[in-house]
Motif scaffolding. Structure first.
Motif, PDB file in Angstrom:
ATOM      1  N   VAL A 185       0.823  -1.138   0.172  1.00 10.58           N
ATOM      2  CA  VAL A 185      -0.163  -0.053  -0.045  1.00 10.58           C
ATOM      3  C   VAL A 185       0.882   1.229  -0.248  1.00 10.58           C
ATOM      4  CG1 VAL A 185      -1.784   1.120   1.293  1.00 10.58           C
ATOM      5  CG2 VAL A 185      -1.763  -1.313   0.953  1.00 10.58           C
ATOM      6  N   GLY A 186       0.665   2.118  -0.994  1.00  9.45           N
ATOM      7  CA  GLY A 186       1.442   3.355  -1.057  1.00  9.45           C
ATOM      8  C   GLY A 186       1.338   4.010   0.239  1.00  9.45           C
ATOM      9  N   THR A 187       2.344   4.769   0.532  1.00 11.15           N
ATOM     10  CA  THR A 187       2.136   5.722   1.643  1.00 11.15           C
ATOM     11  C   THR A 187       2.541   7.318   1.236  1.00 11.15           C
ATOM     12  OG1 THR A 187       4.599   5.659   2.216  1.00 11.15           O
ATOM     13  CG2 THR A 187       2.973   3.830   3.257  1.00 11.15           C
ATOM     14  N   GLU A 188       2.543   8.397   2.105  1.00 14.28           N
ATOM     15  CA  GLU A 188       2.514   9.441   1.805  1.00 14.28           C
ATOM     16  C   GLU A 188       4.242  10.054   1.228  1.00 14.28           C
ATOM     17  OE1 GLU A 188       1.500  11.837   5.176  1.00 14.28           O
ATOM     18  OE2 GLU A 188      -0.614  11.533   4.570  1.00 14.28           O
ATOM     19  N   ASN A 189       4.911   9.130   1.715  1.00 12.90           N
ATOM     20  CA  ASN A 189       6.611   9.486   1.356  1.00 12.90           C
ATOM     21  C   ASN A 189       6.839   8.521   0.189  1.00 12.90           C
ATOM     22  OD1 ASN A 189       6.584   6.893   2.417  1.00 12.90           O
ATOM     23  ND2 ASN A 189       7.819   7.349   4.082  1.00 12.90           N
ATOM     24  N   GLY A 190       5.899   8.210  -0.663  1.00  7.60           N
ATOM     25  CA  GLY A 190       6.348   7.527  -1.821  1.00  7.60           C
ATOM     26  C   GLY A 190       6.630   6.188  -1.877  1.00  7.60           C
ATOM     27  N   LEU A 191       6.855   5.659  -0.607  1.00  9.26           N
ATOM     28  CA  LEU A 191       7.009   4.373  -0.274  1.00  9.26           C
ATOM     29  C   LEU A 191       5.862   3.434  -0.350  1.00  9.26           C
ATOM     30  CD1 LEU A 191       9.951   4.768   2.132  1.00  9.26           C
ATOM     31  CD2 LEU A 191      10.370   4.522  -0.252  1.00  9.26           C
ATOM     32  N   TYR A 192       6.305   2.128  -0.196  1.00 11.85           N
ATOM     33  CA  TYR A 192       5.034   1.171   0.143  1.00 11.85           C
ATOM     34  C   TYR A 192       5.303   0.313   1.284  1.00 11.85           C
ATOM     35  CZ  TYR A 192       3.229   1.747  -4.845  1.00 11.85           C
ATOM     36  OH  TYR A 192       2.588   2.325  -6.110  1.00 11.85           O
ATOM     37  N   GLU A 193       4.127   0.321   2.000  1.00 11.00           N
ATOM     38  CA  GLU A 193       4.050  -0.677   3.168  1.00 11.00           C
ATOM     39  C   GLU A 193       3.576  -2.008   3.029  1.00 11.00           C
ATOM     40  OE1 GLU A 193       2.048  -0.581   7.746  1.00 11.00           O
ATOM     41  OE2 GLU A 193       1.624   1.195   6.266  1.00 11.00           O
ATOM     42  N   ARG A 194       4.006  -3.040   3.251  1.00 11.55           N
ATOM     43  CA  ARG A 194       3.602  -4.498   2.912  1.00 11.55           C
ATOM     44  C   ARG A 194       2.889  -4.916   4.169  1.00 11.55           C
ATOM     45  NH1 ARG A 194       7.253  -9.650   1.193  1.00 11.55           N
ATOM     46  NH2 ARG A 194       5.537 -11.222   1.748  1.00 11.55           N
ATOM     47  N   PHE A 195       1.778  -5.709   3.897  1.00  8.29           N
ATOM     48  CA  PHE A 195       1.094  -6.553   5.040  1.00  8.29           C
ATOM     49  C   PHE A 195       0.678  -7.798   4.251  1.00  8.29           C
ATOM     50  CE2 PHE A 195      -2.221  -3.655   3.753  1.00  8.29           C
ATOM     51  CZ  PHE A 195      -3.371  -4.607   3.724  1.00  8.29           C
ATOM     52  N   ASP A 196       0.494  -9.015   5.042  1.00  5.92           N
ATOM     53  CA  ASP A 196       0.158 -10.421   4.566  1.00  5.92           C
ATOM     54  C   ASP A 196      -1.257 -10.811   5.223  1.00  5.92           C
ATOM     55  OD1 ASP A 196       2.583 -10.807   2.781  1.00  5.92           O
ATOM     56  OD2 ASP A 196       3.658 -10.462   4.652  1.00  5.92           O
ATOM     57  N   GLU A 197      -1.800 -11.231   4.700  1.00  2.00           N
ATOM     58  CA  GLU A 197      -3.033 -12.031   5.072  1.00  2.00           C
ATOM     59  C   GLU A 197      -3.198 -13.311   4.548  1.00  2.00           C
ATOM     60  OE1 GLU A 197      -6.696 -10.369   6.071  1.00  2.00           O
ATOM     61  OE2 GLU A 197      -5.957  -8.424   6.796  1.00  2.00           O
ATOM     62  N   GLU A 198      -3.882 -14.227   5.360  1.00  2.00           N
ATOM     63  CA  GLU A 198      -4.253 -15.710   5.145  1.00  2.00           C
ATOM     64  C   GLU A 198      -5.714 -15.797   5.308  1.00  2.00           C
ATOM     65  OE1 GLU A 198      -1.628 -18.373   6.846  1.00  2.00           O
ATOM     66  OE2 GLU A 198       0.108 -17.578   6.042  1.00  2.00           O
ATOM     67  N   HIS A 199      -6.421 -16.150   3.996  1.00  2.00           N
ATOM     68  CA  HIS A 199      -7.644 -16.578   4.193  1.00  2.00           C
ATOM     69  C   HIS A 199      -8.054 -18.023   4.031  1.00  2.00           C
ATOM     70  CE1 HIS A 199      -9.286 -12.141   4.122  1.00  2.00           C
ATOM     71  NE2 HIS A 199      -8.149 -12.187   4.532  1.00  2.00           N
ATOM     72  N   PHE A 200      -9.112 -18.657   4.656  1.00  2.00           N
ATOM     73  CA  PHE A 200      -9.371 -20.119   4.166  1.00  2.00           C
ATOM     74  C   PHE A 200     -11.039 -20.256   4.208  1.00  2.00           C
ATOM     75  CE2 PHE A 200     -10.539 -24.386   5.779  1.00  2.00           C
ATOM     76  CZ  PHE A 200     -10.148 -25.056   4.695  1.00  2.00           C
ATOM     77  N   GLN A 201     -11.407 -20.492   2.860  1.00  3.64           N
ATOM     78  CA  GLN A 201     -12.612 -20.827   2.552  1.00  3.64           C
ATOM     79  C   GLN A 201     -13.134 -22.193   2.130  1.00  3.64           C
ATOM     80  OE1 GLN A 201     -13.151 -17.389  -0.370  1.00  3.64           O
ATOM     81  NE2 GLN A 201     -14.687 -16.540   0.914  1.00  3.64           N
ATOM     82  N   ARG A 202     -14.446 -22.644   2.307  1.00  4.17           N
ATOM     83  CA  ARG A 202     -14.673 -23.820   1.949  1.00  4.17           C
ATOM     84  C   ARG A 202     -16.225 -23.621   1.579  1.00  4.17           C
ATOM     85  NH1 ARG A 202     -15.746 -28.960   6.194  1.00  4.17           N
ATOM     86  NH2 ARG A 202     -15.976 -30.514   4.625  1.00  4.17           N
ATOM     87  N   THR A 203     -16.546 -24.596   0.390  1.00  5.95           N
ATOM     88  CA  THR A 203     -17.685 -24.270  -0.135  1.00  5.95           C
ATOM     89  C   THR A 203     -18.418 -25.883  -0.333  1.00  5.95           C
ATOM     90  OG1 THR A 203     -19.337 -23.199  -1.703  1.00  5.95           O
ATOM     91  CG2 THR A 203     -17.553 -24.230  -2.626  1.00  5.95           C
ATOM     92  N   PHE A 204     -19.553 -25.927  -0.606  1.00  5.28           N
ATOM     93  CA  PHE A 204     -20.311 -27.161  -0.717  1.00  5.28           C
ATOM     94  C   PHE A 204     -21.262 -27.102  -2.063  1.00  5.28           C
ATOM     95  CE2 PHE A 204     -19.108 -26.858   3.609  1.00  5.28           C
ATOM     96  CZ  PHE A 204     -18.965 -28.056   3.860  1.00  5.28           C
ATOM     97  N   ALA A 205     -21.750 -28.318  -2.476  1.00  8.26           N
ATOM     98  CA  ALA A 205     -22.621 -28.263  -3.469  1.00  8.26           C
ATOM     99  C   ALA A 205     -23.896 -27.584  -3.285  1.00  8.26           C
ATOM    100  CB  ALA A 205     -22.741 -29.723  -3.945  1.00  8.26           C
ATOM    101  N   PRO A 206     -24.610 -26.827  -4.258  1.00  5.12           N
ATOM    102  CA  PRO A 206     -25.855 -26.123  -3.976  1.00  5.12           C
ATOM    103  C   PRO A 206     -26.872 -27.131  -3.085  1.00  5.12           C
ATOM    104  CG  PRO A 206     -24.982 -25.370  -5.971  1.00  5.12           C
ATOM    105  CD  PRO A 206     -24.244 -26.752  -5.610  1.00  5.12           C
ATOM    106  N   GLN A 207     -26.833 -28.552  -3.687  1.00  5.07           N
ATOM    107  CA  GLN A 207     -27.809 -29.419  -3.053  1.00  5.07           C
ATOM    108  C   GLN A 207     -27.637 -29.776  -1.682  1.00  5.07           C
ATOM    109  OE1 GLN A 207     -25.930 -29.606  -5.814  1.00  5.07           O
ATOM    110  NE2 GLN A 207     -26.394 -31.367  -7.082  1.00  5.07           N
TER     111      GLN A 207
END
Length: 245
Positions: A185-207
């Motif tokens: 993500v860009g910052t005011e001083n022209g540099l970029y700040e990094r951050f990391d995220e992990e997400h887990f999703q699961r789905t099933f059949a409509p039935q």
């Protein structure tokens, strides 16, 4: 790592392709605000849809597990002069609501509930919170999207202010995916700040979702796909489910 922590800061910018207005139209078509006024937005995120539904005439409340998302939502709602109560909590522990006319779980939020027991508990608690004739609206990723599209990563995005690299890999369950995202993500001083995220999703059949809903006691369940009135096809990406108590 907590899902939707720092992600709340850039969530709206990355969701500009979601046709929220079509979601609101779907709800209004089947549950007009004059007949179904009291609505709970479950997984309300940053409040975009809650505000749209408020403007459409519903008495909206919102609940979300992420305090960071709720902070953004609260600020957005206040800036519009709206009065939308917000609550922090997990959807599978939903309590304190009764005689609701409408409940929604928008934008694949229920796919973050990955244990079958918790999914059924979520649907049961919503059922108990609805009045007779009340309606539940939610959407999920299709099997095709989870098994094929998501697993064709890496994905990248760069709008000059926010850049991300998004990797995926199969989860421990069938039709589940781990999302690993690095944001710059860009910052005011022209540099970029990094951050990391992990997400887990699961789905099933409509039935499977239909079977759970009917087992709980919903008397009518309708399934469509991809922002249309059509039934799901083999390569549909988003499944929409409406159930009536």
């Amino acid at each position: 790592m907590e899902s939707y922590a720092r992600f709340a800061e850039v969530y709206d910018e990355l969701m500009t392709d979601i046709p929220y207005d079509e979601y609101v139209e779907w709800v209004m078509l089947h549950a007009p605000s004059e007949n179904y006024p009291n609505l709970l937005d479950i997984g309300c995120g940053t409040g975009t849809m809650a505000l749209m539904l408020d403007e459409a005439g519903y008495n909206v409340s919102g609940i979300d597990l992420s305090e960071e998302m709720l902070a953004v939502a609260s600020s957005r709602i206040a800036s519009k002069g709206a009065k939308i109560p917000l609550f922090a909590g997990s959807m599978d522990e939903l309590e304190g609501f009764s005689e609701l006319d409408v409940a929604i779980i928008p934008i694949d939020s229920i796919n973050y509930v990955t244990e079958e027991k918790a999914i059924k508990e979520t649907l049961q608690r919503i059922y108990a919170s609805l009045r007779e004739g009340g309606q539940l609206f939610f959407d999920v990723h299709s099997l095709f999207k989870m098994d094929e599209i998501f697993l064709s990563s890496p994905f990248t995005y760069d709008d000059g202010g926010v850049t991300y690299i998004w990797h995926t890999e199969p989860g421990e369950y069938e039709h589940s995916v781990y999302h690993s995202m690095s944001f710059f993500v860009g910052t005011e001083n022209g540099l970029y700040e990094r951050f990391d995220e992990e997400h887990f999703q699961r789905t099933f059949a409509p039935q499977q979702y239909v079977a759970w809903l009917e087992e709980i006691g919903f008397k009518s369940v309708f399934v469509t796909a991809d922002w249309s009135h059509e039934s799901p096809q083999e390569e549909s990406e988003r499944i929409f489910i409406r159930a009536i108590k």
